[in-house]
Design an enzyme around this catalytic site. Structure first.
Site, PDB file in Angstrom:
ATOM      1  N   TYR A  96      98.590  52.519  88.658  1.00  0.00           N
ATOM      2  CA  TYR A  96      98.822  53.700  89.484  1.00  0.00           C
ATOM      3  C   TYR A  96      98.957  53.328  90.948  1.00  0.00           C
ATOM      4  O   TYR A  96      98.720  52.174  91.345  1.00  0.00           O
ATOM      5  CB  TYR A  96      97.691  54.721  89.304  1.00  0.00           C
ATOM      6  CG  TYR A  96      96.393  54.373  90.017  1.00  0.00           C
ATOM      7  CD1 TYR A  96      95.567  53.353  89.558  1.00  0.00           C
ATOM      8  CD2 TYR A  96      96.009  55.056  91.172  1.00  0.00           C
ATOM      9  CE1 TYR A  96      94.381  53.038  90.219  1.00  0.00           C
ATOM     10  CE2 TYR A  96      94.819  54.752  91.832  1.00  0.00           C
ATOM     11  CZ  TYR A  96      94.014  53.742  91.355  1.00  0.00           C
ATOM     12  OH  TYR A  96      92.848  53.429  92.011  1.00  0.00           O
TER      13      TYR A  96
ATOM     14  N   ARG B 111      97.714  53.855  67.485  1.00  0.00           N
ATOM     15  CA  ARG B 111      96.705  53.038  68.151  1.00  0.00           C
ATOM     16  C   ARG B 111      96.651  51.620  67.574  1.00  0.00           C
ATOM     17  O   ARG B 111      96.407  51.434  66.381  1.00  0.00           O
ATOM     18  CB  ARG B 111      95.326  53.686  68.026  1.00  0.00           C
ATOM     19  CG  ARG B 111      94.271  52.960  68.861  1.00  0.00           C
ATOM     20  CD  ARG B 111      92.890  53.584  68.733  1.00  0.00           C
ATOM     21  NE  ARG B 111      91.932  52.878  69.583  1.00  0.00           N
ATOM     22  CZ  ARG B 111      91.375  51.704  69.274  1.00  0.00           C
ATOM     23  NH1 ARG B 111      91.669  51.115  68.139  1.00  0.00           N
ATOM     24  NH2 ARG B 111      90.540  51.118  70.117  1.00  0.00           N
TER      25      ARG B 111
ATOM     26  N   LYS C 102      96.304  47.254  90.135  1.00  0.00           N
ATOM     27  CA  LYS C 102      95.807  48.605  90.392  1.00  0.00           C
ATOM     28  C   LYS C 102      95.835  49.389  89.074  1.00  0.00           C
ATOM     29  O   LYS C 102      96.720  50.214  88.822  1.00  0.00           O
ATOM     30  CB  LYS C 102      96.627  49.279  91.499  1.00  0.00           C
ATOM     31  CG  LYS C 102      95.880  50.431  92.163  1.00  0.00           C
ATOM     32  CD  LYS C 102      96.485  50.787  93.500  1.00  0.00           C
ATOM     33  CE  LYS C 102      95.972  52.105  94.061  1.00  0.00           C
ATOM     34  NZ  LYS C 102      94.535  52.153  94.352  1.00  0.00           N
TER      35      LYS C 102
ATOM     36  N   GLU D  46      84.977  43.640  97.775  1.00  0.00           N
ATOM     37  CA  GLU D  46      85.528  44.836  98.422  1.00  0.00           C
ATOM     38  C   GLU D  46      84.530  45.958  98.194  1.00  0.00           C
ATOM     39  O   GLU D  46      83.343  45.680  98.026  1.00  0.00           O
ATOM     40  CB  GLU D  46      86.931  45.140  97.865  1.00  0.00           C
ATOM     41  CG  GLU D  46      86.980  45.292  96.350  1.00  0.00           C
ATOM     42  CD  GLU D  46      88.373  45.585  95.803  1.00  0.00           C
ATOM     43  OE1 GLU D  46      89.289  45.943  96.560  1.00  0.00           O
ATOM     44  OE2 GLU D  46      88.516  45.487  94.566  1.00  0.00           O
TER      45      GLU D  46
ATOM     46  N   LEU E 293      91.654  44.254  95.417  1.00  0.00           N
ATOM     47  CA  LEU E 293      92.961  44.908  95.450  1.00  0.00           C
ATOM     48  C   LEU E 293      93.639  44.565  96.787  1.00  0.00           C
ATOM     49  O   LEU E 293      92.991  44.672  97.834  1.00  0.00           O
ATOM     50  CB  LEU E 293      92.800  46.426  95.339  1.00  0.00           C
ATOM     51  CG  LEU E 293      94.142  47.136  95.202  1.00  0.00           C
ATOM     52  CD1 LEU E 293      94.659  47.021  93.780  1.00  0.00           C
ATOM     53  CD2 LEU E 293      94.062  48.581  95.623  1.00  0.00           C
TER      54      LEU E 293
HETATM   55  C1  LIG Z   1      89.189  49.015  94.591  1.00  0.00           C
HETATM   56  C2  LIG Z   1      90.054  49.374  95.765  1.00  0.00           C
HETATM   57  N1  LIG Z   1      90.178  48.493  96.778  1.00  0.00           N
HETATM   58  C3  LIG Z   1      90.918  48.745  97.856  1.00  0.00           C
HETATM   59  C4  LIG Z   1      91.597  49.961  97.996  1.00  0.00           C
HETATM   60  C5  LIG Z   1      92.407  50.235  99.245  1.00  0.00           C
HETATM   61  O1  LIG Z   1      93.781  50.190  98.978  1.00  0.00           O
HETATM   62  P1  LIG Z   1      94.833  50.979  99.881  1.00  0.00           P
HETATM   63  O2  LIG Z   1      94.565  50.613 101.296  1.00  0.00           O
HETATM   64  O3  LIG Z   1      96.146  50.480  99.403  1.00  0.00           O
HETATM   65  O4  LIG Z   1      94.628  52.439  99.624  1.00  0.00           O
HETATM   66  C6  LIG Z   1      91.515  50.907  96.963  1.00  0.00           C
HETATM   67  C7  LIG Z   1      92.249  52.165  97.086  1.00  0.00           C
HETATM   68  O5  LIG Z   1      92.169  53.056  96.301  1.00  0.00           O
HETATM   69  C8  LIG Z   1      90.730  50.611  95.822  1.00  0.00           C
HETATM   70  O6  LIG Z   1      90.623  51.490  94.815  1.00  0.00           O
END
Ligand SMILES: Cc1ncc(COP(=O)(O)O)c(C=O)c1O
Length: 289
Positions: free
Chosen positions: A30, A97, A144, A176, A200
């Site tokens: 997503y 499934r 993501k 993070e 991410l």
């Molecule tokens: C786990 C995670 N890390 C970092 C981010 C930040 O990403 P962005 O700056 O692209 O929104 C998100 C955003 O939803 C996230 O879910």
């Protein structure tokens, strides 16, 4: 109106099979794009990250970049509010499934747009609380994925502590937060972990890095230890909805002076100024089109 598999329909009429692999396996990816005054912020970067997530998940990208742009503009034009968060997801589709990929499934594409909720000004001014936890998610946090149970359980820890985020450590190092990237400031130096499969690649993280570089603010990517985070002068979290937000307490202990620091305030102002520039440029484009 929402978008489902090529059609715009009222949300109550949008229907997906219970056999969709998104529902059965969380088998999809997503994006969430912030939209200010009907101008999407960093849309191409979000579409590039979507393409990368799809490729890593081995799901066919059902649309060209131009098609994605067109559908997103149509969706945001159909909403009665100007500042939006456009959410879109692609799953591997509907099939009997079986863990192994289906032979002929069509990816399912769903998009919706909701009012954008940025941190309210009093929270920006005062900063927010965070708690910490061990990062126990899988090792492909660079994708993501819609399989968010790991992030959901971690975010709930901060929700139950009345805090805005859960900051994560793996093997004694900062990764993070449950739904954002993390920066710290130590003696004037901005520090953040380098991109890897453990975090991410945030679009907002990139904006912050660009703004720091353009304004000669010292910045380094390297492993950041848990001890460094706990001793930091400033901690920030960044995401498309939080933008840049100062964390002023971690696990109930003050960060620095217990209020947003000077480096944060400078970065926040630069971020707002940059957003305004993008909005003005976006509007001109739309008017001359
Ligand atoms: C786990 C995670 N890390 C970092 C981010 C930040 O990403 P962005 O700056 O692209 O929104 C998100 C955003 O939803 C996230 O879910």
């Amino acid at each position: 109106m929402v978008f489902l598999n090529g059609k715009f329909v009222p949300i109550d009429e949008a229907r997906v099979s219970v056999l969709d692999r998104g529902f059965i396996f969380g088998d999809g990816v997503y994006e969430l794009v912030p939209v200010y005054s009907r101008v999407p912020f960093r849309l191409d970067e979000h579409l590039a990250r979507l393409a990368r997530s799809l490729a890593e998940a081995r799901i066919r990208n059902p649309h060209s970049r131009a098609q994605w742009r067109k559908f997103i503009y149509q969706l945001l034009d159909a909403q009665p509010f100007d500042d939006q968060g456009v959410y879109f997801q692609v799953t591997r589709g509907v099939a009997q499934r079986d863990h192994a990929f289906p032979k002929n499934a069509e990816p399912t594409v769903f998009m919706m747009s909701n009012p954008l909720v940025n941190p309210p000004p009093p929270q920006v001014e005062a900063g927010a609380a965070a708690v910490s936890a061990q990062d126990n998610r899988w090792l492909r946090c660079d994708i993501k994925s819609i399989s968010l149970i790991g992030n959901v359980l971690l975010r709930q820890l901060s929700a139950e502590a009345d805090a805005a985020e859960t900051i994560l450590f793996r093997d004694g190092r900062l990764t993070e937060a449950s739904a954002s990237n993390v920066f710290i400031v130590a003696r004037g130096l901005i520090l953040s972990p380098p991109k890897s499969s453990l975090i991410l690649p945030g679009i907002t993280y990139d904006v912050v890095v660009e703004l720091a570089r353009a304004n000669h603010m010292p910045l380094e990517f390297r492993d950041v230890t848990e001890a460094e985070v706990r001793a930091a002068d400033e901690i920030w979290v960044t995401s498309s909805s939080k933008e840049v937000l100062a964390i002023v307490s971690l696990d109930g202990r003050k960060v620095g002076e217990g209020r947003p620091g000077p480096v944060f305030r400078r970065m926040y102002a630069l971020y707002q100024e940059f957003k305004r520039k993008v909005m003005r440029a976006g509007k001109r484009e739309a008017l001359s089109a």
